[in-house]
Design an enzyme around this catalytic site. Structure first.
Site, mmCIF file in Angstrom:
data_model
loop_
_atom_site.group_PDB
_atom_site.id
_atom_site.type_symbol
_atom_site.label_atom_id
_atom_site.label_comp_id
_atom_site.label_asym_id
_atom_site.label_seq_id
_atom_site.Cartn_x
_atom_site.Cartn_y
_atom_site.Cartn_z
ATOM 1 N N TYR C 140 0.849 -1.191 0.000
ATOM 2 C CA TYR C 140 0.000 0.000 0.000
ATOM 3 C C TYR C 140 0.890 1.249 0.000
ATOM 4 O O TYR C 140 1.400 1.659 1.030
ATOM 5 C CB TYR C 140 -0.885 -0.043 1.247
ATOM 6 C CG TYR C 140 -1.958 1.019 1.361
ATOM 7 C CD1 TYR C 140 -2.176 1.986 0.394
ATOM 8 C CD2 TYR C 140 -2.802 1.024 2.478
ATOM 9 C CE1 TYR C 140 -3.177 2.936 0.524
ATOM 10 C CE2 TYR C 140 -3.811 1.968 2.621
ATOM 11 C CZ TYR C 140 -3.989 2.920 1.647
ATOM 12 O OH TYR C 140 -4.990 3.865 1.790
ATOM 13 N N LYS C 170 -1.167 -1.100 -4.290
ATOM 14 C CA LYS C 170 -2.149 -0.027 -4.360
ATOM 15 C C LYS C 170 -1.325 1.241 -4.435
ATOM 16 O O LYS C 170 -0.526 1.518 -3.533
ATOM 17 C CB LYS C 170 -3.033 -0.009 -3.117
ATOM 18 C CG LYS C 170 -3.981 1.199 -3.022
ATOM 19 C CD LYS C 170 -4.949 1.013 -1.883
ATOM 20 C CE LYS C 170 -5.976 2.101 -1.658
ATOM 21 N NZ LYS C 170 -5.849 3.397 -2.289
#
EC number: 4.1.3.3
Lengths: 302, 302, 302, 302
Positions: C140, C170
């Site tokens: 992330y 992400k």
């Protein structure tokens, strides 16, 4: 061999302007006399306080010439800051200083194509130093303005190795831990000038006894008394005097950017009118000046 | 009314680990005795040095409990750092401390949904302080780690107004100019602890005489002697002793991040084995340890 | 071999709270049904939108369990974000997910002892990935919150080499140039999810067709229609629909931080009440909500 | 009323130098002809690619004059960048352009006394615009170089209100979300030029169809074909062509700073020798040039 002698307190001089924003050359003589009378032995011309990064090359040369002239009459060492302009102009200014009676050079780093490593910064300072090989050259570290954030102990080590006339730095940072490391890295004859007026006393304790600070224009004797207290091992007095100077400076801070508030403060404290800042900076309001005066009075300074 | 007494040098204690990375609770007793014998009166449990921002809540509670237990036997004030975790856990830890024999709290700011203003930061510290209303609560300012860069004088002013049990800050920054402003903002009974071991002497000159610093674990007497020299107005001695401590620290710096090098240094200097860092940090190599020892010897310290 | 299937639009789900700030588990079922009815096939539990970096480990586990339960009834792939807490807790959560019916993992970087190089970041993600070796693990990247600013193409290359179950990232950044480089670095079967709702259309043009974005909770069909327009080579329609979504988001922005405004916006747009934010975040005022509604109406959205 | 006409692809021209670092004025004519033959209708003189922030005012004037002369023969609109120097010089350059045949102005922000708010930045641009009231004036946003990070939609709104001849911005940033907001803020007749060559296609999808990019010197037809594909609603082709251009640029990136690698690349790709960079920048090595050529070949570009 290049020798560099100034030690102690060096005011970076303002560039007096007329109201039409032309340079007020006539104001330089009384200004220099005021500094000499107050014990000053060396000045920096063209630093942040002098706003030379707002002036043209021809104006900068005339201002430097004027200081050389009145400086010689008043026993002042003239250090000229040549950076803050396109490289072509920086080199031209360095050459100009080398062939005039300027005593030493200071240079900012490149402001646009910024150096990203110690070596790139040394490359830049080397170019300036080669343009004035007969003069002591110092580097002007002021990351708050330049956003050039290079490790100074490492820079000083490499610059000293590569540049024969590299004689030190102006260290405009509140990080005295890095400052102390720079001091330990300097060679004999080189000097570090602190640029942090609120830290004169603690820096002096660490052996950093030279400084270039705007407030020495306003409060030359107060600043000197701080250094004297350290020399006399009077910690409490050094602290109290430093607090006095710091409160004097903090009285100005809420009213704007450094140069406009200090230019206003110079007139408030000494009566010497430095005029407005050069463009793009702007003068502070008369209300702001009144608030500064109130705060100075509240702290028992004005 | 909440009273907060510790002043002077406060080591932030390491969390001793076994080689399998479990906490070595048994090592805490001799560690506390070593500190007490060396004149220490208060410790910080769970700071950056204690790596509590790597541990689970249950581990943190057990470590705090153990320090409370051995602390009472050794006359140590126990300050516990409860921040560095999700807010739910920070509040749980604050409540836990409030109902145990912990003497005071320190808290980091929120690490993820970072405060962007003085008021947002005071809001956070207020939540923690309300969870332990019977304890003195201090704020842990360490922007190099948290990237929370809030003006500390303004924060201290607002926190003092709004939080009855707010008793000061740990100021982990080399900016002594801001530090001196914080000191001028503190109210009676509040305290500021510097977190900058290489600046003990200059800070003490400015009146900042309390500090929380990792190196006090390794060199408690050297650190105390710096403060003593300032008290005795011996500027030169303070400078020389500070340089000795700074060189000792600088002997470690090239070998890695702060905690791993200091945990290694603790064993080198005191013989007390603190074990490896908690994950995700990693121990330094044995070659790195040897280089530290060489540098300490070269500086005449080891 | 670990396989990771989700593609397309993945909403990061809110964690519904009661007014007393306890988790409103009962609200999860209708929420999941709403998403499934609107074409959603996968959700992210515990991201920034889910505020798991504010919750305790036990709350996080219960929330994940609830989503696994209602997810299986609604055909939803459950990706759980396990970072944003002390390493000990991150590893415990990763193990918990590995032994539950969670479908994939996402992890933030270390928030306190921040990685300073590609290799240090890969080391961290590797520790998480080894704690859940049977699950696809994604990283992330959200430097605006974490202040961990590592080059993502270089990270993806090294993580893919060293971590067998590393399946993508992400990418919460508006820098589509770096995003396109990441896309070119990914191996077969890995996926990049954009986290920039105002750039769905231009990213899709570059081949970035998967996204995790808060606004997909509010406007799932509008977001899907943007991707569909790109698939149909209708540039003008993609631009118009993207502008509609961007204006909807910009209607919220002046009123506060991302999560509080989006949690308010969720109720405004869908009628599903997500409750207040978890501490330390705070709800926006009712006046702020009214201003959002006015702006949405002015843009023809509400 | 001031009218500003250029749209589409505008190369920022290199300043050709001789090996002794003097300006190679003779190289400008064939360079302008090459651009015109390749469909170019407007050029930017004195941008980052043109290195005018390294040159003296007199050199800058001569370079601008030469481009005005050869530009008129080749139907080129001449936009001159006047910033990147002390304010006195910036104003002199603006006045010079106003009285010559320059068609429009672009200006960087102040590099030393940096603006800290939208209003301070508008103040600066207003000073420049008043010095050339007959010319369209655009602002050059390039925070990666200037470290002036002001919100551009807010700046454009205030500048449009206050400055009659303010006609747009060069937006050198990869943040297309902010770029799209700027586009929505512009008034009729104003234009935004993207400065992000790897994002031509996604920007065009958002309606940003004008760009100033160094790579248009090297690959003018490839860049134009990307815009054409968007006009023809051919998303897949736009993506493929953009990838081709991006890979061509990425072939240069590992070898150094932007200007030295692009100046080398110009000769590699077009055969037009631009000479070395101006000081303080340095040319890349011949080995670096060979590696660029290899990468271009590997991507099927050279």
């Amino acid at each position: 061999m290049v020798v560099f002698k100034p030690r102690g307190l060096v005011p970076p001089v303002f560039t007096p302007l007329n109201d039409d924003l032309t340079v007020n050359y006539a104001a330089i003589t009384p200004y220099a006399e005021y500094l000499a009378v107050n014990g000053i032995k060396a000045v920096l011309v063209g630093g942040t306080t002098g706003e030379h990064m707002s002036l043209s090359v021809s104006e900068r040369k005339k201002v430097i010439e004027e200081w050389v002239k009145v400086g010689s009459k008043n026993g002042l060492h003239i250090m000229a800051q040549v950076g803050g302009a396109p490289m072509a102009d920086v080199l031209e200014l360095a050459k100009f200083c080398a062939s005039s009676k300027v005593d030493s050079l200071l240079t900012l780093p490149e402001l646009y194509f910024k150096p990203k490593s110690v070596t790139e910064l040394v490359n830049y300072v080397e170019l300036v130093a080669k343009a004035a090989p007969n003069l002591p050259v110092l580097y002007y570290h002021i990351p708050s303005m330049t956003k050039v954030e290079i490790n100074m102990p490492a820079f000083v080590a490499e610059a000293s190795d590569r540049i024969p006339n590299f004689m030190g730095i102006k260290f405009t940072s509140n990080d005295l831990s890095e400052g102390a490391q720079v001091l330990r890295t300097l060679k004999n004859g080189q000097e570090m000038f602190l640029g942090a007026d609120t830290l004169l006393a603690p820096a002096a304790l660490l052996g950093i006894k030279s400084s270039i600070g705007t407030s020495f224009n306003l409060f030359p004797k107060l600043a000197q008394s701080i250094l004297d207290a350290i020399t006399k091992d009077d910690v409490d007095k050094a602290n109290k005097l430093q607090e006095r100077l710091s409160l004097a400076i903090e009285a100005h801070l809420p009213e704007g950017d450094w140069l406009p508030i200090m230019k206003a403060g110079m007139e408030i404290t000494t009566g010497l009118n430095m005029g407005p800042p050069a463009l793009p900076q702007r003068p502070i309001s008369s209300e702001a000046k009144k608030r500064i005066i109130s705060r100075l009075k509240a702290s028992g300074i004005a």
